[in-house]
Design an enzyme around this catalytic site. Structure first.
Site, PDB file in Angstrom:
ATOM      1  N   GLN A   1      73.267  -8.125  41.507  1.00 49.10           N
ATOM      2  CA  GLN A   1      73.592  -8.202  40.076  1.00 49.10           C
ATOM      3  C   GLN A   1      74.105  -9.583  39.670  1.00 49.10           C
ATOM      4  O   GLN A   1      74.159  -9.900  38.486  1.00 49.10           O
ATOM      5  CB  GLN A   1      74.638  -7.135  39.701  1.00 49.10           C
ATOM      6  CG  GLN A   1      74.082  -5.718  39.737  1.00 49.10           C
ATOM      7  CD  GLN A   1      75.148  -4.713  39.316  1.00 49.10           C
ATOM      8  OE1 GLN A   1      76.018  -4.360  40.105  1.00 49.10           O
ATOM      9  NE2 GLN A   1      75.091  -4.267  38.073  1.00 49.10           N
TER      10      GLN A   1
ATOM     11  N   HIS B   1      76.071   4.451  43.646  1.00 50.32           N
ATOM     12  CA  HIS B   1      75.430   3.582  42.654  1.00 50.32           C
ATOM     13  C   HIS B   1      75.207   2.182  43.239  1.00 50.32           C
ATOM     14  O   HIS B   1      74.132   1.599  43.077  1.00 50.32           O
ATOM     15  CB  HIS B   1      76.319   3.532  41.402  1.00 50.32           C
ATOM     16  CG  HIS B   1      75.787   2.687  40.292  1.00 50.32           C
ATOM     17  ND1 HIS B   1      75.201   3.217  39.152  1.00 50.32           N
ATOM     18  CD2 HIS B   1      75.747   1.341  40.131  1.00 50.32           C
ATOM     19  CE1 HIS B   1      74.831   2.222  38.350  1.00 50.32           C
ATOM     20  NE2 HIS B   1      75.152   1.066  38.913  1.00 50.32           N
ATOM     21  N   GLU B   2      76.223   1.651  43.935  1.00 47.38           N
ATOM     22  CA  GLU B   2      76.112   0.282  44.482  1.00 47.38           C
ATOM     23  C   GLU B   2      75.147   0.204  45.655  1.00 47.38           C
ATOM     24  O   GLU B   2      74.381  -0.752  45.777  1.00 47.38           O
ATOM     25  CB  GLU B   2      77.491  -0.240  44.907  1.00 47.38           C
ATOM     26  CG  GLU B   2      78.525  -0.347  43.797  1.00 47.38           C
ATOM     27  CD  GLU B   2      78.002  -0.971  42.521  1.00 47.38           C
ATOM     28  OE1 GLU B   2      77.129  -1.858  42.560  1.00 47.38           O
ATOM     29  OE2 GLU B   2      78.468  -0.547  41.447  1.00 47.38           O
TER      30      GLU B   2
ATOM     31  N   GLY C   1      82.351  -1.251  39.870  1.00 45.12           N
ATOM     32  CA  GLY C   1      81.584  -1.676  41.035  1.00 45.12           C
ATOM     33  C   GLY C   1      80.616  -2.779  40.636  1.00 45.12           C
ATOM     34  O   GLY C   1      80.282  -2.920  39.457  1.00 45.12           O
TER      35      GLY C   1
ATOM     36  N   HIS D   1      71.799  -0.117  44.405  1.00 44.29           N
ATOM     37  CA  HIS D   1      71.490  -1.485  43.964  1.00 44.29           C
ATOM     38  C   HIS D   1      70.960  -2.325  45.125  1.00 44.29           C
ATOM     39  O   HIS D   1      70.055  -3.134  44.964  1.00 44.29           O
ATOM     40  CB  HIS D   1      72.753  -2.176  43.418  1.00 44.29           C
ATOM     41  CG  HIS D   1      72.945  -2.020  41.938  1.00 44.29           C
ATOM     42  ND1 HIS D   1      72.028  -2.438  41.007  1.00 44.29           N
ATOM     43  CD2 HIS D   1      73.984  -1.520  41.224  1.00 44.29           C
ATOM     44  CE1 HIS D   1      72.484  -2.192  39.784  1.00 44.29           C
ATOM     45  NE2 HIS D   1      73.673  -1.627  39.882  1.00 44.29           N
TER      46      HIS D   1
ATOM     47  N   CYS E   1      75.594   1.118  33.843  1.00 46.62           N
ATOM     48  CA  CYS E   1      75.428  -0.003  34.770  1.00 46.62           C
ATOM     49  C   CYS E   1      75.719  -1.308  34.036  1.00 46.62           C
ATOM     50  O   CYS E   1      75.308  -1.479  32.889  1.00 46.62           O
ATOM     51  CB  CYS E   1      73.997  -0.004  35.297  1.00 46.62           C
ATOM     52  SG  CYS E   1      73.665  -1.325  36.475  1.00 46.62           S
ATOM     53  N   LEU E   2      76.422  -2.209  34.712  1.00 47.85           N
ATOM     54  CA  LEU E   2      76.753  -3.502  34.091  1.00 47.85           C
ATOM     55  C   LEU E   2      75.497  -4.328  33.829  1.00 47.85           C
ATOM     56  O   LEU E   2      75.537  -5.273  33.048  1.00 47.85           O
ATOM     57  CB  LEU E   2      77.706  -4.298  34.996  1.00 47.85           C
ATOM     58  CG  LEU E   2      79.104  -3.708  35.164  1.00 47.85           C
ATOM     59  CD1 LEU E   2      79.911  -4.513  36.166  1.00 47.85           C
ATOM     60  CD2 LEU E   2      79.839  -3.673  33.820  1.00 47.85           C
TER      61      LEU E   2
END
Ligand code: NI
Length: 185
Positions: A55, A152-153, A50, A156, A109-110
């Protein structure tokens, strides 16, 4: 398509954008198609499931989720795909229903590569969102990896990072080698 730079939680400049409450997207938007293509390329190159627009530096309510294809091993050891990869583009997503329970999962997380911690999440969520075409969609009871990644997204887009969801910070750790059960988004 072009890969974009993924912002990092541990950079003060990047964190300002990652902590922003994202503004809604007004559809139609002719820049969305290119952005979405770039985000898929960026996410896949980083082996994520995701990615949210903030991000890549854009504080707008848009995120993508892609759960990898499901593969089953046959008796002879060969693998067969039983469900294809499922890519979703979620614009102005709203979680309208949750399971109300709590499942702990190792989450990464990226925007903080290499770090994982135990995060409590609903075991499923129902989410309403717009597609890039403007069509309103509802995804009912998304569970497993898909449901987890959506939560999670959507976090964000509200400036909430997974590290803030961790209740027991001793579970947050840096792992250089990624075990099978961990995913980043
Ligand atoms: Ni993330």
């Amino acid at each position: 398509m072009a890969k974009r730079r993924i912002l990092r939680i541990d950079s003060d400049e990047d964190k300002k954008i990652l902590k922003a409450h994202c503004r809604p997207v007004k559809l139609p938007d002719r820049n969305i198609r290119q952005l979405v293509a770039d985000m898929f390329e960026t996410m896949r190159a980083a082996n994520g499931v995701g990615l949210a627009a903030p991000q890549v530096g854009l504080p707008i309510q848009l995120c993508i989720v892609e759960v990898p294809a499901e593969v089953e091993e046959q008796e002879d050891g060969t693998e067969v795909e039983i469900a294809p990869a499922a890519p979703y583009v979620l614009i102005n997503p709203r979680i309208v229903k949750t399971s109300g329970d709590e499942v702990m999962r190792d989450e990464g997380c990226l925007s903080l590569p290499g770090w994982y911690g135990q995060v409590p999440r609903n075991s499923w969520v129902t989410v309403e969102f717009h597609e890039p075409s403007g069509k309103l969609r509802r995804l009912r009871r998304a569970d497993g990896l898909l449901g987890w990644a959506i939560q999670h997204e959507v976090d964000h887009l509200q400036g909430v990072l997974f590290t803030e969801r961790i209740r027991d910070l001793s579970t947050l750790r840096d792992i250089t080698k990624e075990p099978d059960e961990t995913v980043m988004a």
